[in-house]
Design a protein around this motif. Structure first.
Motif, mmCIF file in Angstrom:
data_model
loop_
_atom_site.group_PDB
_atom_site.id
_atom_site.type_symbol
_atom_site.label_atom_id
_atom_site.label_comp_id
_atom_site.label_asym_id
_atom_site.label_seq_id
_atom_site.Cartn_x
_atom_site.Cartn_y
_atom_site.Cartn_z
ATOM 1 N N ALA A 1 0.829 -1.205 0.000
ATOM 2 C CA ALA A 1 0.000 0.000 0.000
ATOM 3 C C ALA A 1 0.865 1.258 0.000
ATOM 4 C CB ALA A 1 -0.933 -0.001 1.207
ATOM 5 N N GLU B 1 3.147 1.426 -3.431
ATOM 6 C CA GLU B 1 2.433 1.787 -4.656
ATOM 7 C C GLU B 1 2.502 3.278 -4.955
ATOM 8 O OE1 GLU B 1 -1.017 -1.370 -5.791
ATOM 9 O OE2 GLU B 1 -1.505 0.054 -4.178
ATOM 10 N N ASN B 2 2.803 4.080 -3.948
ATOM 11 C CA ASN B 2 2.950 5.513 -4.175
ATOM 12 C C ASN B 2 4.175 5.845 -5.014
ATOM 13 O OD1 ASN B 2 0.696 6.459 -2.536
ATOM 14 N ND2 ASN B 2 1.896 5.812 -0.753
ATOM 15 N N ILE C 1 -2.388 3.098 -8.065
ATOM 16 C CA ILE C 1 -2.874 2.553 -6.802
ATOM 17 C C ILE C 1 -3.770 1.345 -7.061
ATOM 18 C CG2 ILE C 1 -4.144 3.082 -4.693
ATOM 19 C CD1 ILE C 1 -1.472 4.564 -5.026
ATOM 20 N N ASP C 2 -3.587 0.320 -6.249
ATOM 21 C CA ASP C 2 -4.343 -0.934 -6.362
ATOM 22 C C ASP C 2 -4.085 -1.651 -7.685
ATOM 23 O OD1 ASP C 2 -5.513 -0.568 -3.843
ATOM 24 O OD2 ASP C 2 -7.160 0.624 -4.685
ATOM 25 N N SER C 3 -2.920 -1.427 -8.256
ATOM 26 C CA SER C 3 -2.578 -2.121 -9.498
ATOM 27 C C SER C 3 -2.351 -3.612 -9.231
ATOM 28 C CB SER C 3 -1.315 -1.528 -10.119
ATOM 29 O OG SER C 3 -0.839 -2.344 -11.177
ATOM 30 N N PRO C 4 -2.873 -4.479 -10.068
ATOM 31 C CA PRO C 4 -2.622 -5.921 -9.896
ATOM 32 C C PRO C 4 -1.172 -6.297 -10.191
ATOM 33 C CG PRO C 4 -3.799 -5.508 -11.942
ATOM 34 C CD PRO C 4 -3.773 -4.206 -11.212
ATOM 35 N N SER D 1 1.443 -4.606 -8.903
ATOM 36 C CA SER D 1 2.339 -4.131 -7.843
ATOM 37 C C SER D 1 2.997 -5.282 -7.082
ATOM 38 C CB SER D 1 1.571 -3.230 -6.876
ATOM 39 O OG SER D 1 1.131 -2.057 -7.525
ATOM 40 N N GLU D 2 2.206 -6.210 -6.576
ATOM 41 C CA GLU D 2 2.791 -7.312 -5.817
ATOM 42 C C GLU D 2 3.695 -8.187 -6.670
ATOM 43 O OE1 GLU D 2 0.354 -9.590 -3.244
ATOM 44 O OE2 GLU D 2 -0.677 -7.855 -2.372
#
Length: 373
Positions: free
Chosen positions: A46, A49-50, A56-59, A61-62
């Protein structure tokens, strides 16, 4: 004493990707100083991601975080190209020259384990155990978080990763310094050609006093003057204020814009905060006969002429074949850049001058070579 168990690439490849101690930095206080530690892992997605540039909430990112940590990759360690390894050792300074309290600091950390520092083109500044070659921790400068996604771009047909990027591709300087009421050991490094946020080039500083608990202190760039950060910093104490500082050049100009001159400034920044104390360009009174844009990629050399532990003068070269001197005995606001040598053929000077001081009369002798860029 432990015997090396192989190459660092092999040792790290055998380690678990999700068991690594990797961290980055952010400025939680809103002051712009990147001195708050942020763990680099999916548990902090969280916050990360900045900075990852994926939204934000991109699939993605992880999966990107896991990829950078090494999941699914044969080799977790990127290439160590222009970064020469440096050693964190127990304090070795002379207490009478370093300052009050250093004797206690030296005794406290007399048995501090040695570690090896090196930057790599995997986005990280690594710390390795010198015997086992195991990675102890790794730091990703905040400015490089925005660029990590470029590591994961693949050819859709063959699955090969398409482009090699530079990240932490500079050599660090390690020194004991005093700030915030105590002694610390810090590492200050450039990133070489490894550009970061807004396609700017950066220097960064990490407090490595406690080998198992490093913390970021700052990241520095000046978009109007900083080029590729090749200059290996020099760290010392100012006689006028007693503050510890880092000196470095502003590197090569590779932005591709003929109307913007980068790399011809010389800097002095506060070691605790990265605040700029001196930022001046060298005089451009002639053009290179070799078509070389004048910049300062080389490392500076420091002179303590009166042997009191403080820096009385700084010397460095430029690509027009000049050696520059700054008399640092006064306040930084009074400093001037003075050219004390000019190569008759304007051959570039990219190496750090070697210094010898005659203590009988405080004469400074410089030794350097010229040619090449």
């Amino acid at each position: 004493r432990a015997s090396p168990s192989g190459e660092t690439t092999e040792v790290l490849a055998a380690a678990s990707w999700d068991g690594r101690q990797v961290f980055t930095a952010e400025a939680r206080d809103g002051d712009g100083i990147m001195n708050d530690r942020l763990e680099f892992g999916v548990s902090e997605v969280a916050a990360l991601e900045n900075y990852l540039g994926l939204g934000i909430d991109s699939p993605e990112s992880e999966p990107l975080i896991e990829f950078v940590l090494g999941r699914g990759r044969i080799w977790k360690l990127g290439d160590i190209n222009h970064s020469s390894p440096q050693v964190i050792e127990p304090p070795r300074g002379v207490p009478s020259l370093m300052g009050p309290g250093y004797d206690v600091f030296k005794t406290t950390y007399a048995d501090r384990p040695r570690s090896i520092l090196a930057g790599a083109n995997d986005g990280m500044f690594h710390c390795f155990h010198p015997g086992t070659l195991e990675e102890q921790w790794a730091f990703i400068p905040n400015n490089l978080l925005y660029k990590l996604k470029k590591m994961r771009v693949q050819d859709p047909d063959c699955g090969e990763y398409l482009v090699h990027h530079s990240f932490v591709d500079g050599t660090a300087a390690v020194a004991d310094v005093y700030f915030d009421g105590g002694w610390h050991t810090v590492a200050v490094s450039g990133q070489g050609p490894g550009w970061g946020k807004d396609h700017a080039w950066y220097y960064f500083c990490v407090d490595v006093t406690e080998p198992g608990s490093p913390r970021p202190l700052w990241e520095f760039t000046d978009p109007e003057s900083t080029g590729e950060t090749w200059s290996v910093p020099a760290i010392g104490r100012l006689p006028s204020t007693g503050r510890w500082v880092a000196f470095f050049g502003s590197g090569y100009d590779s932005d591709g814009d003929a109307d913007v001159d980068l790399g011809n400034h010389f800097y002095c920044v506060d070691i605790e905060t990265g605040a700029v104390l001196f930022n001046e360009p060298v005089d451009e009174k002639t053009d290179s006969p070799f078509g070389i844009q004048n910049t300062i990629p080389g490392a500076p050399a420091l002179a303590d002429t009166d042997n009191d532990g403080a820096v009385n003068a700084v010397y460095f070269g430029d690509l027009l074949g000049r050696i520059w001197k700054i008399d640092t005995t006064g306040d930084p606001s009074t400093w001037d850049l003075v050219s004390i040598y000019e190569d008759p053929f304007l051959h570039p000077i990219v190496t750090k001058p070697a210094i010898d001081i005659d203590r009988s009369d405080q004469s400074v002798y410089l030794y350097f070579g010229s040619g090449g860029d």
